[in-house]
Design an enzyme around this catalytic site. Structure first.
Site, PDB file in Angstrom:
ATOM      1  N   TYR A 112      -9.526  -8.210 -30.618  1.00 17.93           N
ATOM      2  CA  TYR A 112      -8.587  -7.241 -31.177  1.00 17.93           C
ATOM      3  C   TYR A 112      -8.346  -6.165 -30.136  1.00 17.93           C
ATOM      4  O   TYR A 112      -9.296  -5.664 -29.520  1.00 17.93           O
ATOM      5  CB  TYR A 112      -9.178  -6.619 -32.449  1.00 17.93           C
ATOM      6  CG  TYR A 112      -8.330  -5.522 -33.066  1.00 17.93           C
ATOM      7  CD1 TYR A 112      -8.740  -4.192 -33.000  1.00 17.93           C
ATOM      8  CD2 TYR A 112      -7.129  -5.804 -33.705  1.00 17.93           C
ATOM      9  CE1 TYR A 112      -7.975  -3.179 -33.574  1.00 17.93           C
ATOM     10  CE2 TYR A 112      -6.362  -4.787 -34.272  1.00 17.93           C
ATOM     11  CZ  TYR A 112      -6.794  -3.486 -34.201  1.00 17.93           C
ATOM     12  OH  TYR A 112      -6.024  -2.484 -34.758  1.00 17.93           O
TER      13      TYR A 112
ATOM     14  N   ASP B 118     -10.178  -5.053 -21.613  1.00 18.22           N
ATOM     15  CA  ASP B 118     -10.041  -4.070 -22.689  1.00 18.22           C
ATOM     16  C   ASP B 118     -11.433  -3.517 -23.012  1.00 18.22           C
ATOM     17  O   ASP B 118     -12.195  -4.127 -23.765  1.00 18.22           O
ATOM     18  CB  ASP B 118      -9.412  -4.717 -23.924  1.00 18.22           C
ATOM     19  CG  ASP B 118      -9.292  -3.704 -25.067  1.00 18.22           C
ATOM     20  OD1 ASP B 118      -8.791  -4.089 -26.142  1.00 18.22           O
ATOM     21  OD2 ASP B 118      -9.721  -2.540 -24.889  1.00 18.22           O
TER      22      ASP B 118
ATOM     23  N   LYS C  95     -12.248   5.323 -27.510  1.00 22.06           N
ATOM     24  CA  LYS C  95     -13.480   5.609 -28.262  1.00 22.06           C
ATOM     25  C   LYS C  95     -14.387   6.631 -27.539  1.00 22.06           C
ATOM     26  O   LYS C  95     -14.092   7.827 -27.555  1.00 22.06           O
ATOM     27  CB  LYS C  95     -14.198   4.298 -28.575  1.00 22.06           C
ATOM     28  CG  LYS C  95     -13.369   3.408 -29.542  1.00 22.06           C
ATOM     29  CD  LYS C  95     -14.090   2.134 -29.909  1.00 22.06           C
ATOM     30  CE  LYS C  95     -13.163   1.161 -30.608  1.00 22.06           C
ATOM     31  NZ  LYS C  95     -13.125   1.320 -32.076  1.00 22.06           N
TER      32      LYS C  95
HETATM   33  P1  KE4 Z   1      -7.480   2.178 -31.694  1.00 22.53           P
HETATM   34  O1  KE4 Z   1      -5.976   2.057 -31.660  1.00 22.53           O
HETATM   35  O2  KE4 Z   1      -8.041   1.836 -33.058  1.00 22.53           O
HETATM   36  O3  KE4 Z   1      -7.991   3.511 -31.153  1.00 22.53           O
HETATM   37  O4  KE4 Z   1      -8.074   1.086 -30.663  1.00 22.53           O
HETATM   38  C1  KE4 Z   1      -7.698  -0.247 -30.784  1.00 22.53           C
HETATM   39  C2  KE4 Z   1      -8.748  -1.114 -30.118  1.00 22.53           C
HETATM   40  C3  KE4 Z   1      -8.470  -1.661 -28.880  1.00 22.53           C
HETATM   41  N1  KE4 Z   1      -9.363  -2.447 -28.237  1.00 22.53           N
HETATM   42  C4  KE4 Z   1     -10.575  -2.718 -28.784  1.00 22.53           C
HETATM   43  C5  KE4 Z   1     -11.528  -3.599 -28.049  1.00 22.53           C
HETATM   44  C6  KE4 Z   1     -10.925  -2.163 -30.045  1.00 22.53           C
HETATM   45  O5  KE4 Z   1     -12.140  -2.450 -30.574  1.00 22.53           O
HETATM   46  C7  KE4 Z   1     -10.005  -1.347 -30.733  1.00 22.53           C
HETATM   47  C8  KE4 Z   1     -10.294  -0.736 -32.094  1.00 22.53           C
HETATM   48  N2  KE4 Z   1     -11.499  -1.174 -32.738  1.00 22.53           N
HETATM   49  C9  KE4 Z   1     -11.516  -1.103 -34.169  1.00 22.53           C
HETATM   50  C10 KE4 Z   1     -12.917  -1.523 -34.625  1.00 22.53           C
HETATM   51  N3  KE4 Z   1     -13.133  -2.874 -34.440  1.00 22.53           N
HETATM   52  C11 KE4 Z   1     -11.169   0.246 -34.698  1.00 22.53           C
HETATM   53  C12 KE4 Z   1     -11.535   0.462 -36.146  1.00 22.53           C
HETATM   54  C13 KE4 Z   1     -10.341   0.449 -37.022  1.00 22.53           C
HETATM   55  O6  KE4 Z   1      -9.390  -0.328 -36.762  1.00 22.53           O
HETATM   56  O7  KE4 Z   1     -10.355   1.237 -37.988  1.00 22.53           O
END
Ligand code: KE4
Length: 424
Positions: free
Chosen positions: A144, A238, A266
């Site tokens: 993701y 990523d 993060k």
């Molecule tokens: P955000 O747009 O949520 O800040 O980041 C997206 C993203 C991009 N790349 C990786 C490897 C990520 O894990 C994420 C976001 N992770 C999720 C948890 N698995 C965020 C939690 C959520 O969607 O509420």
């Protein structure tokens, strides 16, 4: 454990917000039940609206490697806030944080700040297409990278692996430009490179997967990924989740990767909205205002998030022993979980790298998304609630990673293992 106030709040929230949440995973759909409304955090612990305390393994899905409300981070945020927290103009803290990122990721010559991991990966992919002039991108099932249209795509049928939308609202015409392969399948990747390498702008991957639960890359898969360079393809690591977690230099440092672009988030914002993408000058110079690839953001690089991120990175940089501690406590937790589940005769697999881990309920190893999908998520649901009712807050989905902070110590491991033994 009673949560009447959270129940009332959840009912109220659903009158005003889709699903009552600002992000789907928080609604507990995968595990059922009412999500506790969390109102306070301190170190490794959080408290819900009903005053129940939980040991927190979600840590806001990764950012809080220093735990909740770290005093120094709070102080730096307050200091900057009192001076005004956003100007829409260049600010010294952006320069300081960019330099800190470059100390962690020496291969990055230029870094651009954005406000979420989604923006970081979306921008990196647009840059890759702008730089190469090629239409296709490659991603892997179970990885993701945020919710940009071209990434809400799953493997289509047929040999060409043309993507099909995994979300309503994503045009098929756009999804087909994303090719989707199995993670840890080097043969399929090499075959695709041979067949269509010249049409591919970028390959984006999670260097250690957190979003299928934890999946650990094989040496052979990492090698195949790095062969992308032979085809003029940009390799995008990523590291939104793994950055500054698996080492100060993330998975790039820990696994010795050589990506062309890296996305971060993060921990980079220390819990405030900040993310970034970066790479060598020759590529990053294509980004506006220098080059033709447009990307912008009102709150990009805002001083408040820069302050939280800089405080966090400086503390991590000054305390390299923190990573040894995260490794040691992670190993103890993994060993303890395995011992209890084995004693109870419950088939399981614990996938862990450093301070991110997942417990799967299955006989065999879990190396691919397909194998992760075949695990017993019903048993995971009972594992989750068994822990939650004893004050241990594990991620509410088997396809997420549990995280440790530097404040998760022996006592927290003991508490977790005791809760698991009772729950079982
Ligand atoms: P955000 O747009 O949520 O800040 O980041 C997206 C993203 C991009 N790349 C990786 C490897 C990520 O894990 C994420 C976001 N992770 C999720 C948890 N698995 C965020 C939690 C959520 O969607 O509420």
């Amino acid at each position: 454990m009673e949560r009447p106030l959270s129940e009332g709040l959840f009912a109220e929230a659903q009158k005003h917000i889709p699903g009552g949440v600002s992000s789907p995973v928080r609604a507990f759909k995968a595990v059922g039940g009412t999500p506790p409304f969390l109102v306070r955090g301190e170190g490794a612990y959080v408290w819900d609206a009903d005053g129940n305390r939980y040991l927190d393994y979600v840590l806001s899905w990764g950012p809080l490697i220093l735990g909740h409300a770290h005093p120094e981070v709070v102080r730096r945020i307050q200091e900057v806030a009192a001076q005004g927290f956003t100007f829409g103009a260049p600010h010294p803290l952006e320069v300081e944080l960019a330099k800190a990122v470059k100390r962690a990721y020496p291969a990055l010559e230029l870094v651009r700040f954005v406000s979420s991991g989604t923006e970081a990966t979306m921008s990196a992919l647009r840059l890759a297409r702008g730089y190469t002039g090629r239409p296709y991108i490659v991603k892997f099932r179970g990885n993701y990278h945020g919710h940009a249209d071209g990434l809400l795509v799953e493997a289509g049928s047929g040999a060409l692996t043309l993507g099909v939308p995994s979300s309503a609202g994503v045009p098929r015409e756009y999804a087909r430009l994303t090719l989707v392969l199995e993670y840890n399948d080097p043969e399929a990747l090499r075959a695709l490179l041979k067949e269509r390498g010249e049409e591919i702008a970028a390959i984006i991957f999670e260097p250690v997967v957190g979003n299928a639960g934890v999946l650990i890359p094989t040496e052979e898969f990492l090698e195949a990924l790095h062969q992308a360079r032979e085809y003029g393809i940009l390799l995008i690591a990523d590291e939104v989740m793994t950055g500054f977690r698996l080492a100060f230099g993330g998975a790039t440092e820990r696994l010795g990767l050589k990506p062309d672009l890296v996305t971060l988030g993060k921990i980079l914002g220390g819990g405030l909205p900040a993310a970034a993408y970066g790479g060598r000058r020759e590529v990053m110079e294509k980004v506006a205002p220098l080059g033709p690839v447009y990307q912008a953001g009102t709150l990009s690089g805002n001083p408040l998030a820069m302050a939280a991120g800089l405080a966090t990175l400086e503390i991590l940089e000054k305390n390299p022993d923190y990573y040894a501690r995260l490794e040691e406590v992670g190993a103890k937790l993994e060993a303890g979980l395995k011992a209890i589940l084995s004693r109870k005769g419950i088939p399981h697999a614990v996938n862990r790298v450093g301070s991110m881990l997942t417990v799967f309920f299955t006989e065999g190893p879990v190396r691919t998304f397909a194998e992760a999908k075949r695990t017993d998520t019903e048993l995971f649901r009972r594992f989750f609630h068994g822990l939650l009712d004893q004050g241990v807050y594990w991620p509410p989905s088997n396809f997420e990673a549990a995280f440790l902070s530097i404040l998760h110590g022996e006592e927290e491991v003991a508490m977790t293992l005791e809760a698991l033994a009772k729950a079982l």
